[in-house]
Scaffold this motif. Structure first.
Motif, PDB file in Angstrom:
ATOM      1  N   ALA A 124      36.112  47.867  47.681  1.00 54.47           N
ATOM      2  CA  ALA A 124      34.929  47.382  47.024  1.00 54.47           C
ATOM      3  C   ALA A 124      35.143  45.868  46.474  1.00 54.47           C
ATOM      4  O   ALA A 124      36.214  45.333  45.948  1.00 54.47           O
ATOM      5  CB  ALA A 124      35.036  47.944  45.514  1.00 54.47           C
ATOM      6  N   GLY A 125      34.222  44.936  47.031  1.00 54.73           N
ATOM      7  CA  GLY A 125      34.549  43.497  47.097  1.00 54.73           C
ATOM      8  C   GLY A 125      33.459  42.948  45.846  1.00 54.73           C
ATOM      9  O   GLY A 125      32.219  43.115  45.716  1.00 54.73           O
ATOM     10  N   ILE A 126      34.016  42.234  45.110  1.00 55.78           N
ATOM     11  CA  ILE A 126      33.385  41.589  43.772  1.00 55.78           C
ATOM     12  C   ILE A 126      33.583  40.010  44.005  1.00 55.78           C
ATOM     13  O   ILE A 126      34.483  39.521  43.955  1.00 55.78           O
ATOM     14  CB  ILE A 126      33.835  41.964  42.680  1.00 55.78           C
ATOM     15  N   GLY A 127      32.185  39.581  43.899  1.00 52.89           N
ATOM     16  CA  GLY A 127      32.226  38.095  43.523  1.00 52.89           C
ATOM     17  C   GLY A 127      31.360  37.780  42.270  1.00 52.89           C
ATOM     18  O   GLY A 127      30.219  37.974  42.164  1.00 52.89           O
ATOM     19  N   LEU A 128      32.340  37.445  41.303  1.00 55.67           N
ATOM     20  CA  LEU A 128      31.888  37.162  39.915  1.00 55.67           C
ATOM     21  C   LEU A 128      31.905  35.606  39.878  1.00 55.67           C
ATOM     22  O   LEU A 128      33.002  34.868  39.673  1.00 55.67           O
ATOM     23  CB  LEU A 128      32.646  37.689  39.006  1.00 55.67           C
ATOM     24  N   ASN A 129      30.781  35.021  39.475  1.00 55.13           N
ATOM     25  CA  ASN A 129      30.567  33.573  39.266  1.00 55.13           C
ATOM     26  C   ASN A 129      31.017  33.260  37.825  1.00 55.13           C
ATOM     27  O   ASN A 129      30.442  33.577  36.686  1.00 55.13           O
ATOM     28  CB  ASN A 129      29.062  33.091  39.252  1.00 55.13           C
ATOM     29  N   VAL A 130      31.894  32.271  37.670  1.00 53.14           N
ATOM     30  CA  VAL A 130      32.672  32.089  36.363  1.00 53.14           C
ATOM     31  C   VAL A 130      32.446  30.533  36.019  1.00 53.14           C
ATOM     32  O   VAL A 130      31.715  30.457  35.030  1.00 53.14           O
ATOM     33  CB  VAL A 130      34.118  32.347  36.615  1.00 53.14           C
ATOM     34  N   ASN A 131      32.914  29.879  36.592  1.00 51.21           N
ATOM     35  CA  ASN A 131      32.392  28.295  36.187  1.00 51.21           C
ATOM     36  C   ASN A 131      31.915  27.530  36.862  1.00 51.21           C
ATOM     37  O   ASN A 131      31.994  26.141  36.650  1.00 51.21           O
ATOM     38  CB  ASN A 131      34.252  27.789  36.115  1.00 51.21           C
TER      39      ASN A 131
END
Ligand code: BTN
Length: 247
Positions: A124-131
């Motif tokens: 499971a690959g996750i790309g979470l935009n943070v900053n």
């Protein structure tokens, strides 16, 4: 346990590719790979996933799920609901889940999920935009994207947010392996939020059907047609499920 072992890298080709290289041994269940940057990050439909180094969470979790959990809709929902809960706990921001596996805030994409399955394992690959800033997304030609910092108006600590997300993944997964799939299904249904509305089901085979969404389950998505009758479609056969007035 998810996160019992975590390996962090400054740069990888793709955290999903690296996590999959450990898939030969089920003892690696729960391994978490993170990176500050990727040279060949992968998105859905063979797209690329590009972010400025250190700006976001780039994470892959290697799972060897029991057979009852080896359904793409369940594991995608597990990832999306965990991201949703982490965002709410860390920022108070209210996200939504867009079928099949995007997390949005204010209609803009803040997180993408790419689950890739082998014979026994799932990454499971996750790309979470943070900053990222709005300028970052303008430069990348992504007007439909946002980050937690843009939405909250202040930056986040990526390592501590990463720990929170891993904890959330583990809590949610433990409930699933103990047999509680219903709680995840209910959370997923409510975060998608289209129940009772006029929707369009776009199928993998290219066809589409319009109707009122009357049930949303891992076993099937049921819509009632204006002309009468209802139709249930397996989640795996649905490319997009959207409000009838959304594109
Ligand atoms: C999407 O297209 O919405 C899914 C994007 C998934 C990107 C993440 S970043 C970490 C992991 N490694 C990859 O190569 N892709 C996923």
């Amino acid at each position: 346990m998810i996160g019992r072992r975590t390996n962090h890298f400054d740069v990888l080709e793709s955290t999903n590719t690296h996590a999959a290289s450990f898939a030969g041994d089920p003892a690696n269940h729960g391994l978490v790979i993170t990176a500050d940057a990727q040279t060949a990050g992968r998105g859905q439909y063979d797209r690329t996933w590009s972010v400025p180094p250190g700006s976001s969470i780039l994470m892959s979790v290697l799972l060897f799920p029991p057979v009852e959990l080896r359904q793409p809709a369940i594991l995608t929902a597990w990832a999306a609901v965990s991201v949703y809960e982490t965002i709410r706990a860390a920022s108070g921001l209210q996200a939504t889940i867009k079928w099949p596996n995007d997390v949005l805030i204010g209609g803009k994409k803040v997180c993408g999920i790419l689950c890739e399955a082998g014979a026994q394992h799932v990454v499971a690959g996750i790309g979470l935009n943070v900053n990222q800033s709005t300028g970052d997304f303008e430069r990348l030609g992504l007007p439909g994207a946002t980050s937690l910092a843009i939405e909250a108006g202040s930056p986040f600590d990526v390592p501590s947010l990463t720990k929170q997300l891993i904890q959330q993944f583990d809590n949610c997964y433990q409930r699933l392996v103990q047999g509680d799939i219903a709680s995840l299904e209910a959370a997923w249904r409510s975060r998608i939020g289209l129940l009772g509305q006029s929707v369009v089901v776009e199928r993998m085979d290219g066809g589409e059907t319009e109707g009122y969404l009357i049930d949303l389950r891992f076993a099937g998505v049921r819509i009632a047609m204006a002309a009468g009758g209802s139709e249930s479609t397996a989640p795996e056969a649905i490319r997009h499920l959207r409000g009838a007035d959304a594109r």
